[in-house]
Write a protein that holds these residues in place. Structure first.
Motif, PDB file in Angstrom:
ATOM      1  N   LYS A  33       0.758  -1.031  -0.015  1.00 43.35           N
ATOM      2  CA  LYS A  33       0.035   0.075   0.090  1.00 43.35           C
ATOM      3  C   LYS A  33       0.747   1.084  -0.048  1.00 43.35           C
ATOM      4  O   LYS A  33       0.694   2.203  -0.777  1.00 43.35           O
ATOM      5  N   SER A 162      -8.832   5.240  -6.418  1.00 42.65           N
ATOM      6  CA  SER A 162      -9.792   4.174  -6.319  1.00 42.65           C
ATOM      7  C   SER A 162      -8.961   2.996  -7.075  1.00 42.65           C
ATOM      8  O   SER A 162      -9.018   1.816  -6.890  1.00 42.65           O
ATOM      9  N   GLY A 163      -7.996   3.048  -8.338  1.00 42.82           N
ATOM     10  CA  GLY A 163      -7.571   2.109  -8.951  1.00 42.82           C
ATOM     11  C   GLY A 163      -6.335   1.710  -7.874  1.00 42.82           C
ATOM     12  O   GLY A 163      -6.113   0.373  -7.885  1.00 42.82           O
ATOM     13  N   TYR A 165      -6.825   1.378  -4.457  1.00 41.24           N
ATOM     14  CA  TYR A 165      -7.422   0.572  -3.516  1.00 41.24           C
ATOM     15  C   TYR A 165      -8.243  -0.918  -4.285  1.00 41.24           C
ATOM     16  O   TYR A 165      -8.565  -1.803  -3.657  1.00 41.24           O
ATOM     17  N   GLU A 166      -8.429  -0.688  -5.485  1.00 38.59           N
ATOM     18  CA  GLU A 166      -8.863  -1.696  -6.366  1.00 38.59           C
ATOM     19  C   GLU A 166      -7.799  -2.991  -6.299  1.00 38.59           C
ATOM     20  O   GLU A 166      -7.964  -4.002  -6.133  1.00 38.59           O
ATOM     21  N   ILE A 167      -6.747  -2.678  -6.497  1.00 38.43           N
ATOM     22  CA  ILE A 167      -5.479  -3.259  -6.508  1.00 38.43           C
ATOM     23  C   ILE A 167      -5.166  -4.014  -5.291  1.00 38.43           C
ATOM     24  O   ILE A 167      -4.845  -5.216  -4.896  1.00 38.43           O
ATOM     25  N   ASP A 169      -7.580  -4.196  -2.899  1.00 33.92           N
ATOM     26  CA  ASP A 169      -8.733  -5.177  -2.665  1.00 33.92           C
ATOM     27  C   ASP A 169      -8.243  -6.550  -3.155  1.00 33.92           C
ATOM     28  O   ASP A 169      -8.601  -7.592  -2.631  1.00 33.92           O
ATOM     29  N   ARG A 170      -7.962  -6.701  -4.443  1.00 32.74           N
ATOM     30  CA  ARG A 170      -7.535  -8.034  -4.983  1.00 32.74           C
ATOM     31  C   ARG A 170      -6.561  -8.701  -4.352  1.00 32.74           C
ATOM     32  O   ARG A 170      -6.403  -9.650  -4.173  1.00 32.74           O
ATOM     33  N   GLN A 171      -5.275  -7.754  -3.847  1.00 28.86           N
ATOM     34  CA  GLN A 171      -4.233  -8.348  -3.094  1.00 28.86           C
ATOM     35  C   GLN A 171      -4.790  -8.859  -1.744  1.00 28.86           C
ATOM     36  O   GLN A 171      -4.362  -9.918  -1.424  1.00 28.86           O
TER      37      GLN A 171
END
Length: 280
Positions: A33, A162-163, A165-167, A169-171
């Motif tokens: 992060k 947003s991009g 946090y999308e990464i 969330d996938r992680q």
């Protein structure tokens, strides 16, 4: 609580493994992060630096404040995913990089952070949570000259995360799945290792029960094990050997005593019979 040692050790192993995996995964998540956010901040600075240098290299290009030039300056600093605000040294908005005046501002200036930037910090980076989402904000001081300590104003760059946090969330999902898979594998491996370690202990219990029934010739006999279980087995075998020797000595003593007592008793019985016949 009647739980076998094998199961207790397996549960302890599973709990320790879960704790270590959680700490390790949390460390990976936080590190990644920070890396993604720092990379985004570096990208914003790298995009803004040549634009700022180009405008500030021309004398009186912006300062004293020219509304038309400030609007163009803000537009040059803005992009599809980056909004730019131009602030004076009091934190007031002079211009914004919206293509339309009716477009809302992405992130309003934060008094706490722009006061830090105006106090002499070269750049200030922070994360702002707005109703429209989470944004990364970078404040860059505008100086009349590169070595000047006088700050004429600030550039505020903001971009949605947003991009990022999308990464993340996938992680996070992948880490959770990885933890579950590793816990299942670790539980199976831990139970097998525990069973392998305590297998001889189960054999020891069976041998002890057989010896308790009277078979003193039986031994546990674990010469290959040099650990604590092997030491206990060796000590137990030595104890049984000693007990067997004591029983053998006791039986020998009883047999000898019976033999020694049998001869005088026979003589005494014969003498009593003679006396009884003489009395008759």
């Amino acid at each position: 609580m009647n739980i076998s040692l094998k199961l207790r050790l397996s549960i302890m192993h599973l709990m320790l493994l879960a704790l270590l995996l959680t700490i390790f995964s949390y460390g990976i998540f936080i590190t990644n992060k920070k890396f993604l956010i720092d990379t985004t901040a570096i990208r914003l600075r790298a995009q803004a630096k040549p634009v700022i240098e180009s405008w500030m290299s021309v004398p009186n290009s912006i300062f004293p404040f020219d509304k038309v030039k400030l609007d163009q300056f803000a537009l040059d600093l803005s992009s599809r995913d980056t909004k730019a605000l131009i602030l004076d040294n009091s934190g007031n908005i002079l211009s914004w990089g919206n293509h339309l005046i009716t477009e809302p501002l992405s992130v309003l200036p934060d008094k706490f952070y722009y006061s830090i930037s105006l106090s002499g910090e070269n750049e200030v980076t922070y994360i702002a949570k707005e109703k429209s989402g989470i944004f990364l904000v970078v404040l860059i001081p505008l100086r009349g000259a590169p070595a000047s300590h006088k700050i004429l104003g600030l550039v505020q760059l903001s971009t949605p995360l947003s991009g990022v946090y999308e990464i993340l969330d996938r992680q996070k999902l992948m880490l959770k799945l990885g933890i579950i898979i590793l816990l299942i594998s670790g539980a199976a491996a831990g139970y097998w290792i525990t069973w392998l370690s305590l297998k001889d202990l189960t054999s020891m219990v069976k041998v002890c029960n057989t010896i308790a029934e009277g078979d003193l010739d039986l031994r546990i006999d674990l010469p290959k094990r040099k650990d604590e279980i092997g030491q206990v087995a060796n000590a137990f075998d030595n104890m049984i050997s000693r007990i067997e020797e004591l029983f053998t000595a006791q039986n020998r003593f009883i047999a000898n005593a019976a033999h020694e007592l049998r001869t005088p008793m026979t003589s005494l019985q014969g003498s009593l019979e003679v006396l009884m016949r003489g009395a008759q």
